[in-house]
Design an enzyme around this catalytic site. Sequence first.
Site, PDB file in Angstrom:
ATOM      1  CG  ASN A 160      -1.871   1.109   1.307  1.00 15.63           C
ATOM      2  OD1 ASN A 160      -1.866   1.985   0.435  1.00 15.63           O
ATOM      3  ND2 ASN A 160      -2.719   1.110   2.318  1.00 15.63           N
ATOM      4  NE  ARG A 164      -6.462   0.877   0.300  1.00 15.29           N
ATOM      5  CZ  ARG A 164      -6.893   1.150   1.505  1.00 15.29           C
ATOM      6  NH1 ARG A 164      -6.149   0.909   2.536  1.00 15.29           N
ATOM      7  NH2 ARG A 164      -8.080   1.652   1.686  1.00 15.29           N
ATOM      8  CG  HIS A 214     -13.246   3.137   3.284  1.00 12.81           C
ATOM      9  ND1 HIS A 214     -14.025   4.082   3.918  1.00 12.81           N
ATOM     10  CD2 HIS A 214     -11.974   3.439   3.587  1.00 12.81           C
ATOM     11  CE1 HIS A 214     -13.255   4.934   4.561  1.00 12.81           C
ATOM     12  NE2 HIS A 214     -12.000   4.569   4.374  1.00 12.81           N
ATOM     13  NE  ARG A 236     -11.047  12.582   3.465  1.00 15.26           N
ATOM     14  CZ  ARG A 236     -10.737  11.299   3.588  1.00 15.26           C
ATOM     15  NH1 ARG A 236     -11.587  10.435   4.125  1.00 15.26           N
ATOM     16  NH2 ARG A 236      -9.572  10.869   3.159  1.00 15.26           N
ATOM     17  CD  GLU A 267      -9.243  -1.594   4.152  1.00 11.88           C
ATOM     18  OE1 GLU A 267      -8.915  -1.389   5.338  1.00 11.88           O
ATOM     19  OE2 GLU A 267      -9.413  -0.680   3.348  1.00 11.88           O
TER      20      GLU A 267
END
Length: 397
Positions: free
Chosen positions: A7, A90, A179, A238, A381
């Site tokens: 990643n 990823r 996601h 956010r 993940e």
Amino acid sequence: MKILVVNAGSSSLKYQLFDMDTNAVLAKGLCERIGIDGRYKYTAAGKDEIKGDYTMKTHADAIKLLTMNLTDKDHGVISSMSEIDAVGHRVLTAGDIYSDSVYVTDEVKQVIKDCIPIGPLHNPANLMGIEACAEVIKGVPQVAVFDTGFHGTMPKKAFMYAIPYRYYEEYKVRKYGFHGTSHRYVSGKALEMLGNPDAKVITCHLGNGSSIAAVKGGKCVDTTMGLTPLEGLPMGTRSGNLDPAVLSFIAEHEGKSTTEIVNMLNKESGVLGISGVSSDFRDVETAADEGNERAQLALDMFVYSVKKFIGSYAAAMGGVDAIVFTAGIGENNCKMREDILDGLEFLGIDLDKEKNLKTRTQADVSKPESKTKVLVIPTNEELVIAMDTMEIVKNLK
Ligand code: ADP
């Protein structure tokens, strides 16, 4: 088969090496401050973490360091990099070109490059990770697994924005969702736990970044994040949803550019912006417990927003069989799960409050008679990426 999962971020690179016979993680590591100075952490399964400094000018240097660690005579877990059968990356997004994971070719790299406008921070870094592996671990097959991929099944009525159609045609302005590997993993596990492949599931990935997905029979039908991860729930930093006219309102009052304002919405808003305390929910909860009203407001806004999306996704699917909680907050913040579900009894939810407060691992935390189940499912993940990579590489042979 051994699969390395990578990643790559703009100045960091996380990795895990999997033994796919057992799905065990043999070793994992993190390279940070690439292009600045270089720091790393590395842990072989069952051993103590090793930390240190190592000059990393580029991502290729990070892959060289990873190679040294994995093959080190004392703390290594393989004798040579040729033991690695493939690398799974990823990758943020391939827009609407690829939803399924793909074997990396020049054409795939071009698509990732073409999608930089949709993922300006992540796609260039993901590409650097791919190029670095090609340079250092020569000849190893590479696979790209897209964070937007799982949301590729959303119907057009869910992913379109109601703005002039030409923006979709000319620039592909639409909801993509993020996601995806996490929503895919936990919704798949939920179907197994429910013993019903057609179940309607709402997956709540609540972490530093948060998103919710509506998943019907294993297929995503809607999700909260949009063209970028800014849409949907308020998050650590956010804003989530707001009236788009807020942008021009602030721009006019403060003479700021839209780029500056979007930056503020991504980095200074959400729970941090409201509380003024922290983006980490633990700090905000501590402050709220000490009587900080803005900290309490930030938490209340988050809970209220999650609750509203659960209600709207139950409506979108014509019902819901399970609510799934995952990621940092979803897995560990038991009281927040209770607060989110409080008042949702009309959806057939009957939470076992005592069990819920003790659960941080995979479990059904609803009462046996609850019509709608509440499931806590730790996400993984990296395992999804490793499994996709294995499937694609097997089919190459
Ligand atoms: P990211 O989106 O960066 O992967 P995580 O999924 O790790 O983030 O979630 C980070 C959030 O999860 C933080 O706000 C933190 O407060 C919360 N969190 C993580 N671990 C715990 C814990 N043990 N107890 C309560 N909250 C936790």
